[in-house]
Design a protein around this motif. Structure first.
Motif, PDB file in Angstrom:
ATOM      1  N   LEU A  92       9.685 -81.500  64.907  1.00 27.36           N
ATOM      2  CA  LEU A  92       8.707 -81.452  65.989  1.00 27.36           C
ATOM      3  C   LEU A  92       7.742 -82.612  65.780  1.00 27.36           C
ATOM      4  CD1 LEU A  92       7.884 -77.623  65.889  1.00 27.36           C
ATOM      5  CD2 LEU A  92       9.508 -78.769  67.403  1.00 27.36           C
ATOM      6  N   GLY A  93       7.524 -83.411  66.811  1.00 25.74           N
ATOM      7  CA  GLY A  93       6.680 -84.585  66.604  1.00 25.74           C
ATOM      8  C   GLY A  93       5.844 -84.957  67.807  1.00 25.74           C
ATOM      9  N   ASN A  94       4.693 -85.553  67.515  1.00 25.46           N
ATOM     10  CA  ASN A  94       3.876 -86.167  68.570  1.00 25.46           C
ATOM     11  C   ASN A  94       3.541 -87.590  68.143  1.00 25.46           C
ATOM     12  OD1 ASN A  94       2.056 -84.467  66.695  1.00 25.46           O
ATOM     13  ND2 ASN A  94       0.574 -85.882  67.613  1.00 25.46           N
ATOM     14  N   TRP A  95       3.483 -88.501  69.123  1.00 29.38           N
ATOM     15  CA  TRP A  95       3.298 -89.924  68.829  1.00 29.38           C
ATOM     16  C   TRP A  95       2.222 -90.537  69.713  1.00 29.38           C
ATOM     17  CZ3 TRP A  95       7.912 -87.478  68.739  1.00 29.38           C
ATOM     18  CH2 TRP A  95       8.685 -87.602  67.573  1.00 29.38           C
ATOM     19  N   SER A  96       1.572 -91.514  69.121  1.00 23.11           N
ATOM     20  CA  SER A  96       0.661 -92.367  69.883  1.00 23.11           C
ATOM     21  C   SER A  96       1.069 -93.810  69.633  1.00 23.11           C
ATOM     22  CB  SER A  96      -0.785 -92.158  69.417  1.00 23.11           C
ATOM     23  OG  SER A  96      -1.594 -93.231  69.858  1.00 23.11           O
ATOM     24  N   PHE A  97       1.297 -94.556  70.702  1.00 25.43           N
ATOM     25  CA  PHE A  97       1.662 -95.968  70.589  1.00 25.43           C
ATOM     26  C   PHE A  97       0.450 -96.816  70.982  1.00 25.43           C
ATOM     27  CE2 PHE A  97       5.700 -93.793  71.905  1.00 25.43           C
ATOM     28  CZ  PHE A  97       6.234 -93.743  70.630  1.00 25.43           C
ATOM     29  N   GLY A  98      -0.412 -97.041  69.988  1.00 27.38           N
ATOM     30  CA  GLY A  98      -1.606 -97.842  70.238  1.00 27.38           C
ATOM     31  C   GLY A  98      -2.673 -97.110  71.023  1.00 27.38           C
ATOM     32  N   ASP A  99      -2.571 -95.795  71.148  1.00 27.09           N
ATOM     33  CA  ASP A  99      -3.560 -95.019  71.901  1.00 27.09           C
ATOM     34  C   ASP A  99      -4.511 -94.335  70.910  1.00 27.09           C
ATOM     35  OD1 ASP A  99      -3.968 -93.906  74.885  1.00 27.09           O
ATOM     36  OD2 ASP A  99      -4.316 -92.269  73.474  1.00 27.09           O
ATOM     37  N   TYR A 100      -4.395 -93.025  70.693  1.00 29.37           N
ATOM     38  CA  TYR A 100      -5.278 -92.356  69.726  1.00 29.37           C
ATOM     39  C   TYR A 100      -4.819 -92.652  68.301  1.00 29.37           C
ATOM     40  CZ  TYR A 100      -1.663 -88.640  69.547  1.00 29.37           C
ATOM     41  OH  TYR A 100      -0.495 -87.933  69.399  1.00 29.37           O
ATOM     42  N   PHE A 101      -5.702 -92.353  67.339  1.00 29.23           N
ATOM     43  CA  PHE A 101      -5.332 -92.615  65.944  1.00 29.23           C
ATOM     44  C   PHE A 101      -5.697 -91.406  65.080  1.00 29.23           C
ATOM     45  CE2 PHE A 101      -5.417 -95.554  62.066  1.00 29.23           C
ATOM     46  CZ  PHE A 101      -4.040 -95.702  62.053  1.00 29.23           C
ATOM     47  N   LYS A 102      -6.298 -91.606  63.947  1.00 33.80           N
ATOM     48  CA  LYS A 102      -6.430 -90.552  62.936  1.00 33.80           C
ATOM     49  C   LYS A 102      -7.246 -89.348  63.410  1.00 33.80           C
ATOM     50  CE  LYS A 102      -5.870 -93.754  59.066  1.00 33.80           C
ATOM     51  NZ  LYS A 102      -6.467 -94.357  57.857  1.00 33.80           N
ATOM     52  N   LYS A 103      -8.362 -89.600  64.080  1.00 29.17           N
ATOM     53  CA  LYS A 103      -9.263 -88.502  64.432  1.00 29.17           C
ATOM     54  C   LYS A 103      -8.580 -87.469  65.322  1.00 29.17           C
ATOM     55  CE  LYS A 103     -13.877 -87.487  66.209  1.00 29.17           C
ATOM     56  NZ  LYS A 103     -15.120 -88.037  66.788  1.00 29.17           N
ATOM     57  N   ASP A 104      -7.971 -87.928  66.421  1.00 28.56           N
ATOM     58  CA  ASP A 104      -7.310 -86.987  67.332  1.00 28.56           C
ATOM     59  C   ASP A 104      -6.089 -86.346  66.679  1.00 28.56           C
ATOM     60  OD1 ASP A 104      -9.089 -87.237  69.393  1.00 28.56           O
ATOM     61  OD2 ASP A 104      -7.976 -88.821  70.420  1.00 28.56           O
ATOM     62  N   ALA A 105      -5.320 -87.143  65.935  1.00 25.96           N
ATOM     63  CA  ALA A 105      -4.107 -86.607  65.294  1.00 25.96           C
ATOM     64  C   ALA A 105      -4.456 -85.465  64.344  1.00 25.96           C
ATOM     65  CB  ALA A 105      -3.380 -87.719  64.540  1.00 25.96           C
ATOM     66  N   ILE A 106      -5.496 -85.659  63.537  1.00 24.61           N
ATOM     67  CA  ILE A 106      -5.894 -84.633  62.560  1.00 24.61           C
ATOM     68  C   ILE A 106      -6.500 -83.419  63.256  1.00 24.61           C
ATOM     69  CG2 ILE A 106      -7.551 -84.145  60.707  1.00 24.61           C
ATOM     70  CD1 ILE A 106      -7.015 -87.047  59.705  1.00 24.61           C
ATOM     71  N   ASN A 107      -7.417 -83.657  64.190  1.00 22.08           N
ATOM     72  CA  ASN A 107      -8.073 -82.537  64.878  1.00 22.08           C
ATOM     73  C   ASN A 107      -7.083 -81.689  65.670  1.00 22.08           C
ATOM     74  OD1 ASN A 107     -10.838 -82.731  64.112  1.00 22.08           O
ATOM     75  ND2 ASN A 107     -11.063 -84.542  65.395  1.00 22.08           N
ATOM     76  N   TRP A 108      -6.139 -82.353  66.356  1.00 19.08           N
ATOM     77  CA  TRP A 108      -5.165 -81.602  67.158  1.00 19.08           C
ATOM     78  C   TRP A 108      -4.211 -80.802  66.270  1.00 19.08           C
ATOM     79  CZ3 TRP A 108      -4.015 -86.235  70.936  1.00 19.08           C
ATOM     80  CH2 TRP A 108      -5.041 -86.305  71.887  1.00 19.08           C
ATOM     81  N   SER A 109      -3.846 -81.357  65.121  1.00 21.67           N
ATOM     82  CA  SER A 109      -2.938 -80.622  64.228  1.00 21.67           C
ATOM     83  C   SER A 109      -3.603 -79.324  63.757  1.00 21.67           C
ATOM     84  CB  SER A 109      -2.539 -81.489  63.031  1.00 21.67           C
ATOM     85  OG  SER A 109      -3.655 -81.763  62.205  1.00 21.67           O
ATOM     86  N   TRP A 110      -4.891 -79.410  63.427  1.00 17.52           N
ATOM     87  CA  TRP A 110      -5.630 -78.214  62.992  1.00 17.52           C
ATOM     88  C   TRP A 110      -5.784 -77.218  64.143  1.00 17.52           C
ATOM     89  CZ3 TRP A 110      -6.676 -76.732  58.218  1.00 17.52           C
ATOM     90  CH2 TRP A 110      -7.575 -75.672  58.019  1.00 17.52           C
ATOM     91  N   GLU A 111      -6.083 -77.733  65.311  1.00 18.50           N
ATOM     92  CA  GLU A 111      -6.253 -76.868  66.485  1.00 18.50           C
ATOM     93  C   GLU A 111      -4.975 -76.082  66.774  1.00 18.50           C
ATOM     94  OE1 GLU A 111      -7.051 -77.224  71.319  1.00 18.50           O
ATOM     95  OE2 GLU A 111      -7.424 -78.972  70.034  1.00 18.50           O
ATOM     96  N   LEU A 112      -3.838 -76.758  66.711  1.00 21.69           N
ATOM     97  CA  LEU A 112      -2.568 -76.080  67.001  1.00 21.69           C
ATOM     98  C   LEU A 112      -2.256 -75.027  65.943  1.00 21.69           C
ATOM     99  CD1 LEU A 112       0.089 -75.734  68.561  1.00 21.69           C
ATOM    100  CD2 LEU A 112       1.050 -77.588  67.190  1.00 21.69           C
ATOM    101  N   LEU A 113      -2.348 -75.405  64.671  1.00 14.75           N
ATOM    102  CA  LEU A 113      -1.955 -74.485  63.600  1.00 14.75           C
ATOM    103  C   LEU A 113      -2.884 -73.279  63.490  1.00 14.75           C
ATOM    104  CD1 LEU A 113      -0.962 -76.980  60.740  1.00 14.75           C
ATOM    105  CD2 LEU A 113       0.565 -75.733  62.267  1.00 14.75           C
ATOM    106  N   VAL A 114      -4.181 -73.537  63.539  1.00 13.34           N
ATOM    107  CA  VAL A 114      -5.149 -72.470  63.257  1.00 13.34           C
ATOM    108  C   VAL A 114      -5.571 -71.714  64.514  1.00 13.34           C
ATOM    109  CG1 VAL A 114      -7.457 -71.988  62.332  1.00 13.34           C
ATOM    110  CG2 VAL A 114      -5.963 -73.645  61.191  1.00 13.34           C
ATOM    111  N   GLU A 115      -5.908 -72.454  65.576  1.00 14.58           N
ATOM    112  CA  GLU A 115      -6.437 -71.791  66.771  1.00 14.58           C
ATOM    113  C   GLU A 115      -5.339 -71.253  67.685  1.00 14.58           C
ATOM    114  OE1 GLU A 115      -9.402 -74.195  68.738  1.00 14.58           O
ATOM    115  OE2 GLU A 115     -10.158 -74.959  66.816  1.00 14.58           O
ATOM    116  N   LYS A 116      -4.256 -72.026  67.850  1.00 12.08           N
ATOM    117  CA  LYS A 116      -3.193 -71.599  68.767  1.00 12.08           C
ATOM    118  C   LYS A 116      -2.166 -70.701  68.079  1.00 12.08           C
ATOM    119  CE  LYS A 116      -4.365 -73.755  72.608  1.00 12.08           C
ATOM    120  NZ  LYS A 116      -4.640 -73.020  73.868  1.00 12.08           N
ATOM    121  N   LEU A 117      -1.699 -71.127  66.895  1.00 16.52           N
ATOM    122  CA  LEU A 117      -0.637 -70.385  66.213  1.00 16.52           C
ATOM    123  C   LEU A 117      -1.177 -69.355  65.225  1.00 16.52           C
ATOM    124  CD1 LEU A 117       1.890 -73.323  65.626  1.00 16.52           C
ATOM    125  CD2 LEU A 117       1.892 -71.631  67.469  1.00 16.52           C
ATOM    126  N   LYS A 118      -2.506 -69.339  65.046  1.00 17.32           N
ATOM    127  CA  LYS A 118      -3.195 -68.310  64.253  1.00 17.32           C
ATOM    128  C   LYS A 118      -2.767 -68.274  62.782  1.00 17.32           C
ATOM    129  CE  LYS A 118      -5.175 -66.994  68.077  1.00 17.32           C
ATOM    130  NZ  LYS A 118      -6.558 -67.454  68.353  1.00 17.32           N
TER     131      LYS A 118
END
Length: 870
Positions: A92-118
């Protein structure tokens, strides 16, 4: 949450973050020489990271089928022995090609694992790159600071390059990464040992689930890093591990991805998954490997003896072996598991299961083949044990079993132990190492870094309408192999067709005002068209003219168009089940592989040939549609072909009712093909047939050569009428003469046998026949058996001279083998050495040969002396 919902949750989460969902690419890679299989989600984006092509979307998400069995990411030997490694897996993967970088990638990973998938945040740990002195890289402070705002600092672990700097190989895109790990241990275990102490320590319950790679470097062939023009994000989360976490399992094999296959295997084998640790390992190996095999074959890679096909065969045979040894499965069984995988995945990856019945046939045929090998191996091991004086077999013999017969070392070891034997493992390893070095040296190519010459934009292939173009060299590099050095050139545009879709790459010339250079091949690597030459231009910045070898291109185009007509005709004659499974198109001939379960008889082949030639003579004009949307091409009924990757826009080639997606070169009218002639039809794999054919001038030459041969035959027959009838009569007459000769030969053998029995000598209490004969060599063995048949206590040693060789045959009666422990094979090896010969055989009969035809008398004396001293 079941696996289908977990996959859906991941994709929809990133779609809500404005990511575009894209399809998984095929497991099989055709245009990247550094890889055999897709081993990560980023493989299909490699050319984007390297600025070779522009991405259609700046943010994408997908689930990519992956295989890790060779090279740096080699998980094969770990599979089965732990609870979470796999050969085939979904990334399972998400990619940014010159768009977002570390901040969004890290924050979204936490949001999905903890807030969405509990997922419990107290069970999560993260790693951050600690820096590396050799690469002159500082620790990843930016990632550390972002994580510090999300998670306690004692859960952030600084890790070295080997764990937290992601590279797909020795060269290529790379960058620091931040991994998310989860602690699945029970509360008591967690109190005893802190989770952070077990991260990246191979603990089966403290595992990585998500890797966030910040792609900002490219590793050159000299080992140095250079900055990419843009910063990218490449994340990968193992789907099987995520399912294990969300389904509260301790092993990914206990999830709903594997349990249906395990239950089916329990039913087939009559073993329970929980019977013993050895049985568990066997189950894990089998259910993992059958998934890998199904997806590889479904994506077009048939098991074979080389390249990627050999890897698939290795995986398949490892599964068969574990079933054979630990589950006592001595009949084909793997193909019976395919339907469980189909049920799970046919709607997720429909292209893989387009011909499910044929997929099962291929696997079953491979099983039958290897089970025969196992049986043969058992006989060979028995022979080794019987012949061995010591209780230790040489490593070279065990390696020979593996190398020549495909018999695995660990199974040989197991059987030897059962008989109280062992083998020299160090010698085996030396043999294996030597073989790998030879193989590596034969195939290794050192490719140097690109040297950039011009920044002119790259227009790519412009050769459908042009055989010649004025070009500039954009970049070049050297490729050094055992055969020598080649230069790889990239132009700003090219008329040269790169190898692809079965068609060979163009050859031709690169000319400037100063020189002319031969282009010997053209290939495509990722999104670059590469031209191969043995010489580098003197002035790389000159203006050049690139000219295609027109004759070769035209002949290749005729053969390519002929394959389209053949494909359509095969569907007409044999049925709609026919699918292309591979092709080779050159200026010399064409080869076409297709799905069909039985041989095509000569009458049907003639019908197919006539129908193709009718289409050729009908002068059907080419209808070429460039930049057609993939969906509208499918609506037209265009056939998409085996092993090919297609973008959103495609090229459609139509000749009448034949409509295919194709990037190759073609004739403008079928009449240009001239003539089509099938020269062979054969099987290449279970359910796969192959037709080879000529078209155009080669087909005409084929008929001319055959006509010339026919005229020579007529000349030999003095141009008498009905030459076929005359030849049939000659064959019949010759057969009668052979039968008469055989009759006289048999009469001679019977008479000779009677005479030889009268000449028996008694040596050391044994009846001995030792003589040199003047009979055909094919009769020698029969004579030996005639003499030992129904006879006791008899030793027969016969010789003849045939084709300037001395042939030795030795036969023993059964009682000499049982009572005296005599062995014909051992004896003949001893005798043949005295005349610089060699041979071997079985206990009751053996054969040898020597070039020393004048040593018959000496040989007979040696044999007599040997018997006298026994």
């Amino acid at each position: 949450m079941n696996s289908k919902n977990i996959r859906k949750e991941f994709l929809s989460f990133f779609q809500s973050k404005k990511h575009s969902e894209i399809s998984s690419s095929s497991l099989i890679i055709n245009d990247d020489p550094t890889l055999m299989f897709v081993n990560a989600g980023m493989n299909q984006f490699k050319d984007v990271f390297l600025d070779y092509s522009k991405p259609k979307y700046l943010k994408v998400v997908n689930t990519q089928r992956c295989l890790r069995v060779s090279g740096k990411h080699n998980d094969l030997e770990e599979v089965g022995h732990d609870t979470y490694h796999h050969t085939f897996f979904e990334m399972l993967g998400n990619w940014s090609f010159g768009d977002y970088f570390k901040k969004d990638a890290i924050n979204w990973s936490w949001e999905l694992l903890v807030e969405k998938l509990k997922i419990d945040p107290n069970r999560l740990y993260v790693t951050v790159f600690e820096g590396d002195v050799n690469d002159k890289l500082n620790y990843d402070k930016e990632s550390y600071d972002i994580w510090k705002d999300i998670i306690d600092s004692n859960r952030i672990i600084l890790s070295p390059k080997k764990d937290n700097f992601w590279e797909m190989g020795k060269t290529g895109p790379c960058g620091p990464c931040s991994e998310i790990h989860i602690d699945l241990r029970n509360d008591n275990e967690r109190l005893k040992t802190k989770g952070e102490e077990l991260v990246n320590k191979d603990h089966p319950e403290v595992i990585e689930i998500w890797n966030l790679v910040f792609m900002e470097y490219n590793r050159n062939d000299n080992g140095l890093l250079e900055k990419l023009s843009k910063k990218h994000v490449d994340t990968g989360m193992g789907f099987e591990r995520l399912c294990m976490v969300l389904q509260n399992k301790k092993s990914s094999y206990e999830t709903d991805l594997f349990l249906p296959i395990i239950k089916k295997l329990e039913k087939i084998s009559q073993f329970s998954f929980s019977d013993s640790e050895k049985v568990k390992i066997a189950f894990r190996v089998i259910v993992d490997h059958i998934r890998a095999v199904v997806f590889c074959i479904g994506d077009g890679q048939i098991p074979s003896n080389n390249g990627a096909g050999y890897v698939v065969r290795r995986i398949l045979r490892r599964a068969i072996r574990y079933g054979y040894v630990f589950l006592k499965l001595e009949e084909p069984f793997l193909h019976k598991l395919v339907d469980e995988i189909y049920t799970q995945f046919h709607d997720i990856f429909p292209s893989v299961f387009s011909d499910n019945d044929n997929l099962k046939k291929i696997i079953k045929n491979e099983e039958i083949l290897f089970l025969k090998t196992l049986q043969k191996g058992l006989l060979l091991i028995d022979d080794l044990i019987n012949k061995s004086v010591k209780k230790k077999i040489t490593g070279s013999k065990v390696f020979e079993l593996y190398d020549r017969y495909g018999f695995p070392k660990d199974l040989t070891s197991l059987i030897l132990k059962e008989h109280g034997f062992s083998f020299d493992d160090e010698e085996y390893k030396k043999c294996l190492k030597k073989q790998r070095e030879v193989s590596k040296n034969a195939s290794s190519i050192k490719i140097k870094d690109w040297n950039y010459i011009s920044s002119v934009s790259n227009e790519g292939f412009c050769g459908y309408d042009n055989f010649e173009l004025d070009v500039k060299i954009l970049m070049y590099r050297e490729a050094i192999s055992k055969e020598g050095k080649l230069f790889q050139l990239v132009f700003n545009k090219t008329p040269f067709y790169p190898q692809g879709g079965g068609q060979i790459g163009d050859q031709g010339l690169l000319k400037s005002s100063e020189e002319t250079i031969n282009i010997i091949d053209t290939k495509k690597e990722n999104n670059l068209i590469i031209h191969f030459s043995e010489k580098l231009p003197i002035n790389l910045k000159s203006n050049f003219t690139a000219s295609v070898n027109i004759n070769k291109r035209i002949l290749s185009s005729r053969n390519h168009s002929a394959t389209h007509l053949l494909h359509f005709t095969l569907k007409e004659v044999l049925g709609k089940h026919v699918e292309q499974k591979g092709s080779y198109v050159s200026d010399e001939y064409l080869r076409f592989d297709f799905s069909h379960s039985q041989a095509v008889d000569s009458k049907t082949l003639l019908e197919i040939e006539k129908m193709v030639n009718k289409k050729i003579s009908s002068s059907i004009s080419l209808n070429e549609m460039r930049n057609k949307s993939f969906k509208s091409a499918q609506n037209l009924g265009a056939v998409s072909l085996f092993g090919e990757k297609y973008g959103d826009y495609v090229r459609v080639i139509q000749f009448g009712e034949s409509i295919e997606l194709c990037g190759g070169t073609h004739v403008s009218n079928t009449s240009e093909i001239g003539l089509f002639k099938i020269i062979s039809e054969q099987s290449v794999a279970s359910g796969i047939r192959r037709i080879e054919a000529f078209s155009s001038v080669k087909a005409i030459k084929f008929y001319e050569d055959n006509l010339l041969e026919l005229n020579l035959i007529k000349q030999k027959l003095k141009y008498r009428p009905n030459p076929l009838k005359i030849i049939d009569n000659l064959i019949l007459e010759n057969k009668r003469k052979d039968e008469l000769l055989d009759f006289h030969e048999k009469e001679k053998i019977v008479s000779l046998k009677k005479n030889l029995l009268k000449e028996i000598k008694l040596i050391n209490g044994v009846n001995v026949v030792i003589t040199h004969l003047d009979i055909p060599v094919k009769s020698l063995k029969d004579m030996c058996f005639q003499l030992t048949k129904n006879s006791k206590n008899i030793f027969v040693f016969l010789t003849v001279i045939s084709d300037d060789k001395l042939i030795l045959n030795l036969a023993l009666s059964e009682d000499l083998i049982i009572e005296k422990k005599w062995n014909a094979s051992d004896f003949i090896k001893t005798f043949s050495k005295s005349i610089n010969g060699s041979g071997g055989g079985q206990k009751f009969f053996a054969v040898a040969s020597s070039n020393e035809i004048d040593k018959v008398d000496n040989l007979q004396k040696t044999v007599i002396s040997f018997l006298e001293n026994l």
